[in-house]
Design a protein around this motif. Structure first.
Motif, mmCIF file in Angstrom:
data_model
loop_
_atom_site.group_PDB
_atom_site.id
_atom_site.type_symbol
_atom_site.label_atom_id
_atom_site.label_comp_id
_atom_site.label_asym_id
_atom_site.label_seq_id
_atom_site.Cartn_x
_atom_site.Cartn_y
_atom_site.Cartn_z
ATOM 1 N N PRO A 34 0.826 -1.215 0.000
ATOM 2 C CA PRO A 34 0.000 0.000 0.000
ATOM 3 C C PRO A 34 0.857 1.262 0.000
ATOM 4 O O PRO A 34 1.885 1.340 0.688
ATOM 5 C CB PRO A 34 -0.806 -0.112 1.301
ATOM 6 C CG PRO A 34 -0.767 -1.559 1.656
ATOM 7 C CD PRO A 34 0.540 -2.071 1.169
ATOM 8 N N ALA A 35 0.451 2.239 -0.780
ATOM 9 C CA ALA A 35 1.175 3.510 -0.839
ATOM 10 C C ALA A 35 1.010 4.278 0.469
ATOM 11 O O ALA A 35 -0.020 4.172 1.139
ATOM 12 C CB ALA A 35 0.668 4.345 -2.009
ATOM 13 N N ARG A 36 2.048 5.037 0.818
ATOM 14 C CA ARG A 36 2.005 5.853 2.037
ATOM 15 C C ARG A 36 2.463 7.266 1.719
ATOM 16 O O ARG A 36 3.207 7.498 0.758
ATOM 17 C CB ARG A 36 2.930 5.286 3.108
ATOM 18 C CG ARG A 36 2.449 4.013 3.774
ATOM 19 C CD ARG A 36 3.262 3.782 5.031
ATOM 20 N NE ARG A 36 2.849 2.585 5.748
ATOM 21 C CZ ARG A 36 3.146 2.358 7.012
ATOM 22 N NH1 ARG A 36 3.824 3.259 7.709
ATOM 23 N NH2 ARG A 36 2.762 1.241 7.610
ATOM 24 N N GLU A 37 2.050 8.185 2.581
ATOM 25 C CA GLU A 37 2.542 9.553 2.540
ATOM 26 C C GLU A 37 2.975 9.958 3.938
ATOM 27 O O GLU A 37 2.472 9.434 4.932
ATOM 28 C CB GLU A 37 1.469 10.520 2.025
ATOM 29 C CG GLU A 37 1.186 10.409 0.545
ATOM 30 C CD GLU A 37 0.303 11.554 0.046
ATOM 31 O OE1 GLU A 37 -0.208 12.320 0.904
ATOM 32 O OE2 GLU A 37 0.131 11.672 -1.173
ATOM 33 N N ALA A 38 3.889 10.896 3.988
ATOM 34 C CA ALA A 38 4.330 11.463 5.259
ATOM 35 C C ALA A 38 4.451 12.966 5.070
ATOM 36 O O ALA A 38 5.292 13.437 4.298
ATOM 37 C CB ALA A 38 5.681 10.873 5.686
ATOM 38 N N GLY A 39 3.576 13.726 5.727
ATOM 39 C CA GLY A 39 3.583 15.172 5.566
ATOM 40 C C GLY A 39 3.333 15.603 4.147
ATOM 41 O O GLY A 39 3.899 16.603 3.683
ATOM 42 N N GLY A 40 2.484 14.855 3.436
ATOM 43 C CA GLY A 40 2.187 15.187 2.048
ATOM 44 C C GLY A 40 3.214 14.702 1.056
ATOM 45 O O GLY A 40 3.054 14.910 -0.153
ATOM 46 N N GLN A 41 4.273 14.039 1.523
ATOM 47 C CA GLN A 41 5.335 13.555 0.643
ATOM 48 C C GLN A 41 5.203 12.048 0.462
ATOM 49 O O GLN A 41 5.044 11.311 1.438
ATOM 50 C CB GLN A 41 6.715 13.886 1.229
ATOM 51 C CG GLN A 41 7.875 13.360 0.402
ATOM 52 C CD GLN A 41 9.225 13.756 0.983
ATOM 53 O OE1 GLN A 41 9.300 14.614 1.861
ATOM 54 N NE2 GLN A 41 10.297 13.156 0.500
ATOM 55 N N PRO A 42 5.288 11.544 -0.772
ATOM 56 C CA PRO A 42 5.229 10.090 -0.978
ATOM 57 C C PRO A 42 6.381 9.395 -0.256
ATOM 58 O O PRO A 42 7.517 9.900 -0.223
ATOM 59 C CB PRO A 42 5.354 9.936 -2.495
ATOM 60 C CG PRO A 42 4.963 11.261 -3.055
ATOM 61 C CD PRO A 42 5.393 12.281 -2.046
ATOM 62 N N VAL A 43 6.083 8.260 0.320
ATOM 63 C CA VAL A 43 7.086 7.457 1.022
ATOM 64 C C VAL A 43 7.604 6.373 0.086
ATOM 65 O O VAL A 43 6.817 5.725 -0.620
ATOM 66 C CB VAL A 43 6.483 6.828 2.292
ATOM 67 C CG1 VAL A 43 7.453 5.837 2.933
ATOM 68 C CG2 VAL A 43 6.089 7.916 3.286
ATOM 69 N N VAL A 44 8.908 6.172 0.082
ATOM 70 C CA VAL A 44 9.527 5.098 -0.698
ATOM 71 C C VAL A 44 9.633 3.876 0.215
ATOM 72 O O VAL A 44 10.130 3.975 1.335
ATOM 73 C CB VAL A 44 10.918 5.515 -1.212
ATOM 74 C CG1 VAL A 44 11.544 4.379 -2.010
ATOM 75 C CG2 VAL A 44 10.814 6.782 -2.056
ATOM 76 N N ASP A 45 9.169 2.743 -0.257
ATOM 77 C CA ASP A 45 9.184 1.555 0.599
ATOM 78 C C ASP A 45 10.601 1.115 0.951
ATOM 79 O O ASP A 45 10.879 0.783 2.103
ATOM 80 C CB ASP A 45 8.428 0.408 -0.083
ATOM 81 C CG ASP A 45 6.937 0.685 -0.170
ATOM 82 O OD1 ASP A 45 6.386 1.286 0.767
ATOM 83 O OD2 ASP A 45 6.315 0.313 -1.182
ATOM 84 N N VAL A 46 11.490 1.085 -0.039
ATOM 85 C CA VAL A 46 12.880 0.669 0.214
ATOM 86 C C VAL A 46 13.821 1.546 -0.595
ATOM 87 O O VAL A 46 13.635 1.708 -1.806
ATOM 88 C CB VAL A 46 13.125 -0.809 -0.171
ATOM 89 C CG1 VAL A 46 14.546 -1.234 0.233
ATOM 90 C CG2 VAL A 46 12.102 -1.732 0.486
ATOM 91 N N VAL A 47 14.816 2.095 0.078
ATOM 92 C CA VAL A 47 15.904 2.793 -0.603
ATOM 93 C C VAL A 47 17.156 1.939 -0.463
ATOM 94 O O VAL A 47 17.562 1.591 0.650
ATOM 95 C CB VAL A 47 16.153 4.189 -0.010
ATOM 96 C CG1 VAL A 47 17.396 4.826 -0.645
ATOM 97 C CG2 VAL A 47 14.941 5.089 -0.220
ATOM 98 N N ILE A 48 17.752 1.590 -1.590
ATOM 99 C CA ILE A 48 19.011 0.843 -1.603
ATOM 100 C C ILE A 48 20.138 1.825 -1.867
ATOM 101 O O ILE A 48 20.110 2.543 -2.876
ATOM 102 C CB ILE A 48 18.996 -0.247 -2.691
ATOM 103 C CG1 ILE A 48 17.853 -1.237 -2.430
ATOM 104 C CG2 ILE A 48 20.331 -0.981 -2.751
ATOM 105 C CD1 ILE A 48 17.600 -2.193 -3.579
ATOM 106 N N ILE A 49 21.099 1.897 -0.977
ATOM 107 C CA ILE A 49 22.252 2.775 -1.153
ATOM 108 C C ILE A 49 23.385 1.940 -1.737
ATOM 109 O O ILE A 49 23.911 1.034 -1.091
ATOM 110 C CB ILE A 49 22.673 3.426 0.170
ATOM 111 C CG1 ILE A 49 21.508 4.216 0.768
ATOM 112 C CG2 ILE A 49 23.874 4.346 -0.051
ATOM 113 C CD1 ILE A 49 21.814 4.812 2.133
ATOM 114 N N GLY A 50 23.752 2.247 -2.969
ATOM 115 C CA GLY A 50 24.788 1.503 -3.671
ATOM 116 C C GLY A 50 24.220 0.803 -4.886
ATOM 117 O O GLY A 50 23.333 -0.041 -4.764
ATOM 118 N N GLY A 51 24.719 1.162 -6.076
ATOM 119 C CA GLY A 51 24.223 0.582 -7.318
ATOM 120 C C GLY A 51 25.198 -0.374 -7.961
ATOM 121 O O GLY A 51 25.123 -0.609 -9.171
#
Length: 491
Positions: A34-51
């Motif tokens: 399910p999509a979420r927002e926080a303070g009107g900003q879309p929330v990303v479920d997972v951020v991966i640092i490093g490509g």
């Protein structure tokens, strides 16, 4: 990024085969979080640092399991992620060419399939090990064909806990700041992901112009005609020594503490699916016992790397030559060993990496709370090992655990999918052989957490679902009087 359009047409056929395989397997799964927002900003479920490789396969696994709302951030330009075309200086990979690596069990996604599509089967049969530049091109292709959501030139400067249990990531791209709100963060940050390159303290007394670590950018052309010293004789030390010699170094001296170079890669001898899937289930004392022994034996440098150095007559190997100290003498560095002193024009430290959370400013808000093995496991007698003692103690999905229960609940949303996870999970997070199995374990753990956390929403969706399978016209409700012999039966 490399121009993939210049590759042979057979890649088109391979990509079509891959898409057919994915279609037959119904992959990727439909998005379900399910999509979420926080303070009107879309929330990303997972951020991966490093490509790099680990970040790409982690992304591929999450997409495969229907976690569509995730992104991969890398500070490097496209095509420069990871070490392969930056500070890696070997000619070929050290792993055997046939290892399936990040392919996630898909034959058409393997390096072999890619290589044969580009160069033909005869070329594959003639190949010894993968050239590192070709491996990088394979990873670029991998990212392209899986349509992975990678954003380049983005640095993550700070990760902060939020009052709502999520995470704020303060990022910078092209000088512009950005805040990303995430539910989970994966650190796919490689060998130095929880620390940085290690150099002995005595290096600090030497002008920085005259030394480098093997992980640094080095202008080898500037070493032409110079006397170069290398401390260490591991794989990276050998590759950097060879690069200096091939660039025209007048003399090269390698300094090694041991009385002989290690010759046997112990972990290779027991490599199996048992180790891959079973290591995490070992009792703590046995995990320690396995890794402490293997580290004590050390991994030998690859034979081709050693021959690459020894083929130069101006290369010298000094065994039983630990460094007692360094001295600056004008434009030279004096390397002091128990045997003698050596004046060199430039010194390269092949001294590896060290876990040191104080070197990771992005984790400053969490560092006091991260539980290390030394915080809860007494070092076995006779097996003191600083690297193991400083390793993070991780949960089933590579998540950090708290030193004190309840002190930082948000910590469990950060997953350590990099080399320091080895003591907790085995070699699943950085090396090619088991990287897919590691990513599978990571992704399944995150999926479980996301579903459990959203259980109320999923239950509401269950209740609200009203698409009928029966339309009501499948069977008529006929009222038929029962036969008299049946109605009177048993009376």
């Amino acid at each position: 990024m490399s121009d993939l359009a210049t590759y042979p047409d057979d890649l088109d056929a391979l990509e079509a085969r891959l898409q057919q395989d994915l279609s037959w397997l119904e992959l990727p799964a439909k998005a379900w979080v399910p999509a979420r927002e926080a303070g009107g900003q879309p929330v990303v479920d997972v951020v991966i640092i490093g490509g790099g490789m680990a970040g790409l396969v982690a992304s591929g696994m999450l997409k495969r399991l229907g976690v569509a709302n995730h992104i991969v951030l890398d500070k490097a330009p496209a095509g420069k992620e990871g070490p392969w075309v930056t500070f890696a200086r070997m000619r070929t990979l050290r792993s055997p060419k046939q290892l399936t690596g990040p392919a996630m069990g898909l034959p058409a996604l393997t390096f072999r399939a890619y290589y044969e599509a580009r160069f033909g089967r005869d070329a594959w049969l003639a190949l010894d090990r993968a050239p590192r530049e070709t491996w990088m091109e394979y990873l670029i292709w991998y990212r392209k064909v899986l349509e992975l959501p990678v954003r380049n030139d983005v640095s993550v400067d700070t990760i902060r806990p939020r009052d709502d249990g999520m995470l704020d990531l303060m990022c910078v791209q092209d000088g512009r700041s950005e805040k990303i709100v995430a539910r989970h963060v994966v650190l796919a940050t490689g060998r130095d992901g929880l620390g940085g390159p290690y150099v002995p303290k005595f290096a600090k007394s030497i002008d920085r112009r005259y030394w480098a670590h093997t992980a640094d950018e080095i202008d080898f052309s500037a070493l032409r005609g110079k006397w170069v010293g290398v401390i260490g004789a591991g794989a990276s030390a050998m590759d950097n020594a060879a690069s200096a010699l091939e660039a025209g170094a007048a003399r090269l001296d390698m300094f090694v503490r041991r009385s002989e170079l290690p010759r046997i890669n112990k972990f290779t001898g027991i490599g199996s699916q048992g180790v891959v899937h079973g290591f995490a289930g070992l009792p703590d004392e046995w995990k320690w016992r396995f890794l402490n022994y293997a580290m004590g034996q050390q991994t030998p440098p690859p034979r081709p790397s050693v021959l690459r150095v020894s083929s130069f007559e101006q290369a010298y190997l000094h065994l039983e030559s630990p460094i007692n100290g360094l001295q600056q003498d004008g434009d030279q560095v004096i390397v002091i060993t128990p045997r003698r002193s050596y004046p060199v024009d430039f010194l390269i430290f092949g001294t590896g990496f060290k876990i040191d959370l104080s070197n990771r400013p992005e984790l400053a808000a969490f560092e006091p709370h991260i539980r290390l093995w030394r915080d809860r496991f007494p070092t076995p007698s006779g097996m003191a090992n600083g690297e193991l003692e400083g390793s993070p103690d991780l949960g089933d999905a590579f998540e950090f655990l708290e030193k004190e229960q309840g002190s930082c609940p948000t910590l469990s949303r950060i997953h350590c999918f990099n080399f320091p996870a080895t003591l907790s999970h085995g070699k699943l997070t950085g090396d090619i052989p088991a990287i897919s199995e590691g990513a599978d374990r990571l992704a399944r753990g995150i999926v479980r957490s996301l579903f459990v956390e959203d259980r109320e929403k999923h239950f509401a969706n269950l209740q609200a679902f009203d698409t009928p399978e029966l339309l009501g016209d499948e069977w008529a409700d006929d009222e038929i009087e029962a036969p008299s012999e049946l109605s009177s039966e048993g009376t």
